[in-house]
Design a protein around this motif. Structure first.
Motif, PDB file in Angstrom:
ATOM      1  N   UNK A 191       0.842  -1.190   0.000  1.00  0.00           N
ATOM      2  CA  UNK A 191       0.000   0.000   0.000  1.00  0.00           C
ATOM      3  C   UNK A 191       0.875   1.237   0.000  1.00  0.00           C
ATOM      4  N   UNK A 263     -16.680   1.938   9.405  1.00  0.00           N
ATOM      5  CA  UNK A 263     -17.361   0.656   9.609  1.00  0.00           C
ATOM      6  C   UNK A 263     -18.832   0.723   9.256  1.00  0.00           C
ATOM      7  N   UNK A 268     -15.847   0.661   4.297  1.00  0.00           N
ATOM      8  CA  UNK A 268     -14.517   0.115   4.525  1.00  0.00           C
ATOM      9  C   UNK A 268     -13.884  -0.351   3.217  1.00  0.00           C
ATOM     10  N   UNK A 272     -10.792   1.630   1.394  1.00  0.00           N
ATOM     11  CA  UNK A 272      -9.495   0.985   1.247  1.00  0.00           C
ATOM     12  C   UNK A 272      -9.111   0.752  -0.216  1.00  0.00           C
ATOM     13  N   UNK A 276      -5.463   2.272  -1.196  1.00  0.00           N
ATOM     14  CA  UNK A 276      -4.377   1.318  -1.362  1.00  0.00           C
ATOM     15  C   UNK A 276      -3.355   1.822  -2.376  1.00  0.00           C
ATOM     16  N   UNK A 559      -7.147  -8.662  -7.869  1.00  0.00           N
ATOM     17  CA  UNK A 559      -7.251  -8.288  -6.470  1.00  0.00           C
ATOM     18  C   UNK A 559      -8.711  -8.171  -6.041  1.00  0.00           C
ATOM     19  N   UNK A 566     -13.522 -13.694  -0.957  1.00  0.00           N
ATOM     20  CA  UNK A 566     -13.429 -13.778   0.505  1.00  0.00           C
ATOM     21  C   UNK A 566     -14.704 -13.235   1.153  1.00  0.00           C
ATOM     22  N   UNK A 570     -17.230 -15.032   3.657  1.00  0.00           N
ATOM     23  CA  UNK A 570     -17.544 -14.513   4.985  1.00  0.00           C
ATOM     24  C   UNK A 570     -19.026 -14.201   5.120  1.00  0.00           C
TER      25      UNK A 570
ATOM     26  N   UNK B  93      -5.883 -15.547   3.960  1.00  0.00           N
ATOM     27  CA  UNK B  93      -6.988 -14.845   3.314  1.00  0.00           C
ATOM     28  C   UNK B  93      -7.363 -13.539   3.997  1.00  0.00           C
ATOM     29  N   UNK B  94      -6.363 -12.764   4.295  1.00  0.00           N
ATOM     30  CA  UNK B  94      -6.639 -11.412   4.784  1.00  0.00           C
ATOM     31  C   UNK B  94      -6.546 -10.485   3.573  1.00  0.00           C
ATOM     32  N   UNK B  95      -7.290  -9.396   3.613  1.00  0.00           N
ATOM     33  CA  UNK B  95      -7.214  -8.461   2.486  1.00  0.00           C
ATOM     34  C   UNK B  95      -6.006  -7.543   2.672  1.00  0.00           C
ATOM     35  N   UNK B  96      -5.153  -7.512   1.649  1.00  0.00           N
ATOM     36  CA  UNK B  96      -3.903  -6.738   1.732  1.00  0.00           C
ATOM     37  C   UNK B  96      -4.124  -5.255   1.967  1.00  0.00           C
ATOM     38  N   UNK B  97      -5.251  -4.763   1.479  1.00  0.00           N
ATOM     39  CA  UNK B  97      -5.463  -3.319   1.538  1.00  0.00           C
ATOM     40  C   UNK B  97      -6.025  -2.865   2.879  1.00  0.00           C
ATOM     41  N   UNK B  98      -6.392  -3.833   3.732  1.00  0.00           N
ATOM     42  CA  UNK B  98      -6.996  -3.480   5.018  1.00  0.00           C
ATOM     43  C   UNK B  98      -6.001  -3.742   6.148  1.00  0.00           C
ATOM     44  N   UNK B  99      -6.049  -2.932   7.191  1.00  0.00           N
ATOM     45  CA  UNK B  99      -5.209  -3.206   8.357  1.00  0.00           C
ATOM     46  C   UNK B  99      -5.774  -4.442   9.060  1.00  0.00           C
ATOM     47  N   UNK B 101      -6.835  -4.658  12.027  1.00  0.00           N
ATOM     48  CA  UNK B 101      -8.055  -4.258  12.737  1.00  0.00           C
ATOM     49  C   UNK B 101      -9.256  -4.283  11.791  1.00  0.00           C
ATOM     50  N   UNK B 102      -9.037  -3.719  10.587  1.00  0.00           N
ATOM     51  CA  UNK B 102     -10.153  -3.652   9.638  1.00  0.00           C
ATOM     52  C   UNK B 102     -10.516  -5.029   9.105  1.00  0.00           C
ATOM     53  N   UNK B 105     -12.590  -6.515  11.701  1.00  0.00           N
ATOM     54  CA  UNK B 105     -13.878  -5.821  11.765  1.00  0.00           C
ATOM     55  C   UNK B 105     -14.796  -6.186  10.596  1.00  0.00           C
ATOM     56  N   UNK B 106     -14.179  -6.670   9.531  1.00  0.00           N
ATOM     57  CA  UNK B 106     -14.942  -7.021   8.324  1.00  0.00           C
ATOM     58  C   UNK B 106     -16.130  -7.924   8.643  1.00  0.00           C
ATOM     59  N   UNK B 119     -15.427  -1.486  17.224  1.00  0.00           N
ATOM     60  CA  UNK B 119     -14.066  -1.329  17.734  1.00  0.00           C
ATOM     61  C   UNK B 119     -13.867  -2.025  19.074  1.00  0.00           C
ATOM     62  N   UNK B 138      -0.656  -3.357   8.316  1.00  0.00           N
ATOM     63  CA  UNK B 138      -1.203  -4.086   7.178  1.00  0.00           C
ATOM     64  C   UNK B 138      -0.647  -5.506   7.167  1.00  0.00           C
ATOM     65  N   UNK B 140       1.011  -7.286   5.185  1.00  0.00           N
ATOM     66  CA  UNK B 140       2.390  -7.523   4.736  1.00  0.00           C
ATOM     67  C   UNK B 140       3.417  -6.990   5.724  1.00  0.00           C
ATOM     68  N   UNK B 154     -10.898 -12.851  13.305  1.00  0.00           N
ATOM     69  CA  UNK B 154     -12.000 -12.542  12.410  1.00  0.00           C
ATOM     70  C   UNK B 154     -13.060 -13.656  12.455  1.00  0.00           C
TER      71      UNK B 154
END
Lengths: 658, 252
Positions: A191, A263, A268, A272, A276, A559, A566, A570, B93-99, B101-102, B105-106, B119, B138, B140, B154
């Motif tokens: 990012x 949120x 979100x 993002x 990114x 991406x 995902x 979920x 399987x985490x989204x790279x663009x999200x921290x 925490x996010x 929270x997803x 939160x 993030x 990475x 999660x």
């Protein structure tokens, strides 16, 4: 497998991935070729000598196009290079040399360009037929479809294309040669950080850019000198880049301050997706926005110019009109006309001097009175005898204007009608008082330089004219058919020759001749000269920008796909997935359009109003021009957006949802 | 809570049918920690995908809390997944663009949980899994173990009752694996989560209370840990694997 086979296969695959980019290149190739054909066409040049200027404009526009598309190709190849770094790294890993990989990439892109040429030229020929048809119709010349290629145009197109490709590929070649295997294979995209980190700097930048934007737009609108225009354009460029970098940097800061906001709903994902690629996104968006601004301004200018010429054309009602301050000249002219051209009707008449300048003063004070050209003789207005007026109306096929006793009639430009109806002053002539009667606004040559009045004409009973000084003698005529350029020139020359004989000096200051047919041709030339290259540029600019946006979006498909896969696992339902995708795309496509539209609206409206009133009316009125300019632009843009959205839906959404 | 009844799953077309699952039946009780083992291609992941409603069964029935998931419409399935199921995948399987925490929270935002609660919940779960310090980073920027713990967070943050894990330790080193498995045991024992874990690693499986063995799509054997120690159970699992004829390199 040989290197060339490998690259050919890659090129094929690449064409699939970057279909939109490929289509744009084909379209640009087609346009380059079609306009080159115009440049070299003898048939077009024979239409009018003035069209030589159009050729020059087209060549200039083509050179600008070469630069723009050179940038597009360079940008897209750079982009492909980073997307395919792993593949190129693998080539190096199995032992190919950097030089060979660079050649491979070069060959690949060259074959894409070659195929584009192959498709583009035949298509361009069709496009040329369309341009030809438009031009020939404008000149009322006969059109026959013929599918012949112009070798000169092909060579020039090849030349342009080589310039585009060599410029772009030279850059990527240099890049590949410097690459290392490790960098290529472990090119993990991370990012990006915001460009402007401090919130105070960001705010200042944002405010300054907005001020610059307003100042730049105002300067462009008021530009009477080139320097002011250039400074204005510079301000707009600074505004767009400043706006997008400060704005994109401000988004994460906003959500940092209000974490609960992100949120909510799909915020979100959308937030993002935007952040990114913050740094590149800001710059890319700004560049695209700039291209869109250029598109809208050139397109709007093209529309306005076209409107000006068309608007002036419509004012002229008679096929032939001759006005002079010498009666003998008029008689001589009528004689020559009758000799050379088959006339269906003609009428000789006089124009008398008005009483005083009160009406002109009134108009100057109240309405945006805008005499096309100014001669002091006309300052006190012009009178015409009712019998002449009735005869001329009859000649034009206009309905009879009823004469009311003790009234005068006004014949004016449509935009003056309301103001003149409020004038309502009596006219004293020879001790007789006339009150204001009806007002007519049909085309009656009331707008010509030296025609039937300067935007307005007063018609009085015949007997009221008797004592008035005669200002002009005139003859108006209708012809059996549209006279040709040659006929008109012969007519002019014959009058001129007689003058040289010393019988009369015809080339008098106040001698004025006008032919509708020749004006139609002149308008056609001007329209073609201004709008053809401008529309050509606008289309290329819009296509380039839309392509960059779309290619970027589509290459993010992988991406996005992972993201939605995902989300589905979920438990996001399909309706919401589609909604999120739609919103992500909508924001992405709307953002770069907002500043250009904000700049273009005042600019185009102002440009319309800079012309004399009464010209930009009907289909050429400012709101219509604005609507058509924006409409045409959004049509092209929407096309790309829809293709991108359909493609994204197919590539990104899990199978059963799309 | 989960009943798998005679499920079958076929792939391919008329002429070439692959049977991925062949009459598989078993029950999972509330609060159980079950491992499903088998060699590559034995149908482990297919079974997990069917249970998680990502894939459909060709025959048979899967009941969750007495409700057959085969009969649910797709909207209901989505709701079912986000409310009841938690996922942990081999590649996080985490989204790279999200921290982190996010990413955690997803699961809550999909449930439209009130943003004030989000939160608080995320912080609570992150503290339990020991990743509260890296929440702002993030994916990475953190280690594999931290990523997998974020994935676990999660999977449980929205109060999901069944945690499905597909080779959760597959991409982790032995230390991180041990750490994660201990966390999963903690979640299972102290927080009452039911866990269904697919693995071909005997060490990972030895943390479970029960191990199911799959071979060529059929249920081959079942081992209960009972009161035995983990190392004894581990050796028992290895014995069964030897019987299964699985590749030994697959096991250790």
């Amino acid at each position: 497998m040989t290197l060339s086979k490998l690259s050919l296969r890659n090129a094929k695959r690449q064409a699939g991935d970057y279909l939109i980019y490929f289509v744009t290149i084909v379209m640009v190739c087609a346009m380059l070729y079609a306009f080159n054909c115009l440049v070299f066409s003898k048939e077009i040049h024979n239409l009018s000598g003035l069209l030589d200027n159009m050729t020059l404009m087209i060549v200039l526009a083509s050179i600008v196009v070469v630069f723009i598309i050179g940038w597009l190709v360079s940008y897209t190849t750079g982009f492909m290079l980073s997307r395919r770094s792993r593949e190129l790294g693998t080539y190096l890993l199995i032992g190919l040399e950097n030089k060979q990989v660079a050649r491979l990439f070069f060959l690949e892109n060259l074959s894409v360009g070659g195929v584009a040429l192959l498709f583009g030229i035949p298509f361009g020929n069709l496009l040329y037929q369309a341009l030809r048809a438009i031009l020939l119709t404008m000149f009322s010349a006969p059109y026959h479809f013929h599918y012949r290629f112009s070798l000169k145009a092909i060579v020039l197109t090849l030349l342009y294309f080589s310039a585009i490709y060599f410029f772009a590929l030279f850059r990527s070649r240099k890049r590949i040669r410097r690459m290392k295997i490790y960098d290529l294979i472990y090119f993990e995209r991370q990012n990006e950080a915001e460009l402007v980190k401090k919130s105070k700097t960001r705010k200042t930048l944002f405010v300054i850019s907005i001020i610059l934007g307003i100042a730049g737009t105002l300067m462009l609108m008021a530009a009477t000198k080139l320097l002011i225009g250039v400074i204005g354009a510079g301000c707009i460029i600074a505004f767009i880049y400043g706006f997008f970098t400060s704005f994109s940097s401000g988004v994460p800061a906003y959500f940092e301050r209000k974490p609960e906001r992100k949120y909510q709903g799909q915020n979100l994902m959308i937030f993002r997706a935007l952040t990114s690629k913050l740094a590149t996104m800001g710059i890319v968006m700004a560049t695209i926005s700039l291209l869109f601004t250029a598109t809208l301004l050139t397109e709007g200018a093209g529309m306005v110019f076209n409107g000006i010429f068309q608007g002036r054309l419509e004012k002229n009602a008679f096929d032939l009109l001759f006005v002079s301050d010498q009666e003998s000249h008029v008689e001589q002219c009528l004689e020559s006309m009758a000799e050379q051209i088959p006339l269906t009707a003609s009428w000789q008449y006089k124009l008398y001097q008005g009483v005083d300048d009160s009406l002109v003063t009134y108009l100057e004070e109240t309405a945006g009175y805008y005499p096309f050209s100014y001669s002091h003789d006309y300052n006190s207005g012009l009178f015409m005898a009712y019998s002449d007026y009735a005869a001329l109306r009859d000649m034009l096929g206009l309905p009879i204007a009823e004469s009311e006793p003790d009234h005068y009639i006004i014949h004016c430009m449509p935009y003056l009608e309301e103001t003149l109806s409020r004038w309502n002053q009596p006219l004293s002539l020879d001790g007789k008082t006339l009150s204001q009667g009806r007002i007519y606004t049909e085309q009656f040559a009331q707008n010509n330089w030296n025609g039937n009045g300067h935007q307005f004409l007063l018609i009085v009973p015949d007997e009221a004219c008797v004592s008035r000084p005669i200002l002009r003698y005139a003859v108006a005529a209708m012809t059996e058919y549209n006279i040709t350029k040659e006929q008109y020139e012969t007519l002019q020359n014959s009058l001129f020759v007689r003058a040289m004989d010393g019988i009369n000096s015809l080339k008098n200051d106040w001698d004025y001749m006008y032919s509708k047919a020749s004006l139609v041709r002149e308008v056609a030339v001007w329209s073609a000269m201004s709008s053809f290259p401008l529309f050509y540029l606008a289309l290329v600019l819009a296509m380039t920008a839309a392509t960059v946006l779309t290619v970027q979006q589509l290459s993010e498909a992988g991406r996005y796909r992972r993201q939605f896969e995902l989300l589905r696992k979920l438990g996001m339902d399909s309706r919401e997935i589609r909604k999120t995708l739609f919103r992500q795309l909508a924001i992405y496509y709307l953002m770069p359009v907002i500043p250009p539209v904000m700049i273009a609206i005042p600019f185009i409206l102002d440009l319309c109003n800079a012309v004399e009133p009464g010209t930009m009316v009907g289909v050429n009125s400012p709101p219509v021009i604005l609507a058509v300019s924006l409409g045409l632009f959004f049509l092209v843009y929407l096309l790309y957006t829809v293709i991108a959205f359909i493609n994204m839906k197919r590539n990104v959404l899990p199978d059963h949802i799309s | 809570m989960l009943q798998v009844r005679n499920i079958e799953k076929y792939y391919g077309n008329k002429n070439n049918i692959t049977k991925a699952l062949d009459r598989v039946s078993f029950d999972v009780a509330d609060g159980e920690f079950i491992a499903i083992m088998g060699a590559s291609g034995s149908g482990k992941t297919t079974l997990l995908n069917c249970i998680s409603t990502i894939d459909t069964v060709s025959a048979g029935d899967i009941l969750l809390d007495g409700e057959s998931i085969a009969e649910l419409p797709s909207e209901e399935l989505a709701r079912f997944r986000r409310e009841k199921l938690g996922f942990v995948f081999q590649d996080f399987n985490l989204l790279d663009t999200l921290t982190l925490e996010e990413n955690i929270a997803l699961a809550l935002t999909l449930n439209h949980t009130d943003h004030k609660v989000v939160q608080k919940q995320v912080n609570r779960v992150a503290a339990q899994l020991g990743i509260e310090d890296v929440l702002g980073k993030f994916p990475y920027q953190v280690s594999g173990g931290q990523k997998q713990r974020a994935a676990c967070a999660r999977a449980m943050v929205a109060g999901q009752s069944l945690l499905l894990a597909d080779e959760p330790t597959g991409a982790l080193d032995s230390n991180a694996s041990k750490n994660l498995l201990e966390i999963m045991t903690h979640i299972n024992q102290n927080m009452g989560a039911t866990i269904l874990m697919v693995t071909h690693d005997a060490y990972s499986a030895s943390y479970a209370g029960r191990v199911l063995f799959l071979k060529d799509g059929r249920l081959f054997n079942e081992l209960l840990r009972g009161e035995r120690s983990r190392s004894v159970f581990y050796h028992e699992i290895l014995d069964v694997l030897a019987l299964l004829g699985g590749d030994i390199s697959d096991v250790i």
